[in-house]
Enzyme design. Structure first.
Site, PDB file in Angstrom:
ATOM      1  N   GLY A   1       2.386   2.274  -0.117  1.00  0.00           N
ATOM      2  CA  GLY A   1       3.706   1.317   0.158  1.00  0.00           C
ATOM      3  C   GLY A   1       4.907   2.078  -0.424  1.00  0.00           C
TER       4      GLY A   1
ATOM      5  N   GLY B   1      -2.678  -1.318   1.930  1.00  0.00           N
ATOM      6  CA  GLY B   1      -3.254  -0.170   1.307  1.00  0.00           C
ATOM      7  C   GLY B   1      -2.730  -0.337   0.041  1.00  0.00           C
ATOM      8  N   SER B   2      -2.509   0.940  -0.775  1.00  0.00           N
ATOM      9  CA  SER B   2      -2.533   1.172  -2.130  1.00  0.00           C
ATOM     10  C   SER B   2      -0.805   1.086  -2.138  1.00  0.00           C
ATOM     11  CB  SER B   2      -2.817   2.637  -2.550  1.00  0.00           C
ATOM     12  OG  SER B   2      -1.967   3.602  -1.813  1.00  0.00           O
TER      13      SER B   2
ATOM     14  N   GLU C   1       1.160  -5.270   1.927  1.00  0.00           N
ATOM     15  CA  GLU C   1      -0.084  -5.763   1.288  1.00  0.00           C
ATOM     16  C   GLU C   1      -0.335  -4.719   0.433  1.00  0.00           C
ATOM     17  OE1 GLU C   1      -0.127  -8.797   0.881  1.00  0.00           O
ATOM     18  OE2 GLU C   1       0.489  -9.858   2.659  1.00  0.00           O
TER      19      GLU C   1
END
EC number: 1.2.1.3
Length: 502
Positions: free
Chosen positions: A240, A235-236, A257
């Site tokens: 994270g 995701g963004s 990721e």
């Protein structure tokens, strides 16, 4: 046939119960028209907690199944996906807005990782390490880890699940999946296909693969549960930043990721025809909604005008429209929020003196957000350029010296994918060296998008540092034990230490 009827037909073919997508409270809209195509049932935090506990019980049984037999389940999953490639791929297109070839390609990626993982199940090997002590053998062994949590994003709604699921399963783990709330239908279909494969395999425990559709509280259960030793989250960067510290607080593993702000350097010796084709797909594929999308193009001044003029022609002629239609290369943005972010980035770039080609909305209807990809010539790398906007925006910068190009390339917070186009061996090798690209993926004469499953996928800096898919990424899904066996009659200590108790 209406798009709602098409979705119902696909889900029926795949074996998804009609109750799962017609009687829930979560409205699912297709970005193709903006219409609601499903009402999916969700769960809350308590139900998620119970599901994780059930997944733990499944792990306790599955870890005892020999790895090659676990690989056979994953191989069977690949066969089921192969049989349903067209149906599931078309559903991916409808739910995400990808063109059909990309929808089919995503399912092919799932098939490929199943093939990779099933072979890998016979290769989960440790090491034999020379011991300094006589009559001793030292070795490493790898063991199943536990429940693996998977949090996926809308842009690759099923492929990223398969990267993690295939490896986690052959490593002896159970899996719990929270998909994006924007793409639950493909998740329901994939879970159904998995269950079909599991029924053909003797010894699969109940709840080996669990699907949790819900809001952020469900994700928090995965992140905070002591029964989940590993969470892989896509995701963004902001996501994270929330997930990473929570996992670290309980010493859990994280595969993150996150964002990408990928660049390509185009040197003066580049093959411009090859470069043009690579840039077109990398920058405009998936309507710019890939983490590996090319967002910055750093072009040598000697070829800048020629390349940019060719790019403008491509940007002006590319077909934007319904991704199900033949000839369409750019589908819609996922939603209004994505469109607003694109509009703001273009406005900020103009305020910084940029020249913008494209970027306008293509009028289809008020509920869907089709845009023409934007080519933005900008005099310097501003804060807007350094920020990832998840849309088809390509910033073009000019450089004179190769050292300056490397600096431009690396001075963003993200570090996922990168490319250089050159026929100069020194430039290519420098780009791949320790003083070149600072990204997890560095390519020569291919674009930034379209990674193969055989290589470990992931990036550095604000991209999170995680690695998924190929190479030795499987090691993240297992725990390592160092073993020493004394097959002699003496008890020598390491480093020559003596401890006599006569």
């Amino acid at each position: 046939m209406s798009i709602q009827q098409e979705v119902a037909q696909i889900l029926d073919r795949l074996g998804v119960s009609v109750d799962f997508y017609t009687k829930g409270t979560l409205s699912v809209a297709t970005p193709i028209t903006g219409e609601v195509i499903g009402q999916v049932s969700t769960i809350g935090a308590e139900a998620a907690k119970k599901a994780i506990e059930q997944a733990q019980q499944a792990f306790l049984a599955w870890r005892n199944v020999p790895a090659p037999k676990r690989g056979e389940l994953v191989r069977q999953l690949g066969e089921e996906l192969r049989a349903e490639k067209e149906a599931l791929g078309r559903l991916v297109t409808i739910e995400t807005g990808k063109i059909l070839s990309e929808g089919y390609g995503e399912v092919q990626e799932m098939i490929d990782i199943c093939t990779f993982a099933s072979g890998l199940s016979r290769q989960l090997a440790g090491l034999t390490v020379p011991s300094e002590r006589a009559s001793h053998r030292m070795m490493e062994t790898w063991h199943p880890l536990g429940v693996v949590g998977i949090i996926s994003a809308f842009n690759f709604p099923v492929a990223v699940w398969s990267w993690n699921a295939a490896l986690a399963l052959i490593c002896g783990n159970s899996i719990v999946w929270k998909p994006s709330e924007k793409t639950p239908l493909t998740a329901l279909a994939t879970q159904t296909i998995f269950e079909r494969a599991a029924k053909k395999f003797e010894g699969v425990p109940a709840n080996l693969s669990t699907l949790l559709i819900g809001d952020a509280t469900v994700g928090q259960q995965l992140v905070d549960s002591p029964l989940v030793p590993l969470v892989s989250a896509t995701g963004s960067t902001s996501m994270g930043r929330a997930v990473g510290p929570r996992l670290a607080a309980r010493f859990a593993r994280a595969i993150l990721e996150l964002g990408g702000n990928n660049a390509a350097i185009v040197g003066p010796t580049a093959d411009l025809d090859l470069t043009l084709r690579a840039v077109a797909f990398s920058a405009m594929g998936t309507a710019g909604q890939r983490c590996t999308t090319l967002r910055r193009l750093i072009v040598h001044e000697d070829i800048y005008d020629k390349l940019v003029s060719q790019l403008k022609k491509v940007y002006g002629s590319v077909v934007v429209g319904d991704p199900r239609e033949s000839g369409t290369l750019v589908g819609p943005l996922i939603d209004k929020r994505a469109y607003n972010a694109m509009e703001k980035a273009i406005a900020d770039a103009k305020a910084a003196g940029a020249n913008v080609t494209g970027g306008e909305r293509v009028d289809r209807n008020g509920q869907a957000f089709y845009v023409r990809p934007a080519l933005i010539e900008i005099p310097k790398q501003t804060a807007t350029v350094k920020h990832e906007t998840f849309a088809p925006i390509l910033y073009v910068l000019r450089y004179r010296n190769f050292e300056d190009a490397i600096v431009l390339h690396n001075e963003v917070p993200q570090g996922l994918s990168s490319s250089i186009f050159t026929m100069n061996l020194r430039e290519a090798e420098r780009f791949l060296s320790a003083t070149g690209s600072d990204c997890g993926i560095a390519n020569v004469n291919i674009g930034t998008s379209g990674a193969e499953i055989g290589g470990a996928f992931g990036g550095e800096k604000e991209t999170g540092g995680g690695r998924e898919s190929g190479s030795d990424a499987w090691k993240q899904y297992m725990r390592r034990a160092t073993n020493t066996i004394n097959y002699g009659t003496e008890l020598p200590l390491a480093q020559g230490v003596t401890f006599d108790i006569d």
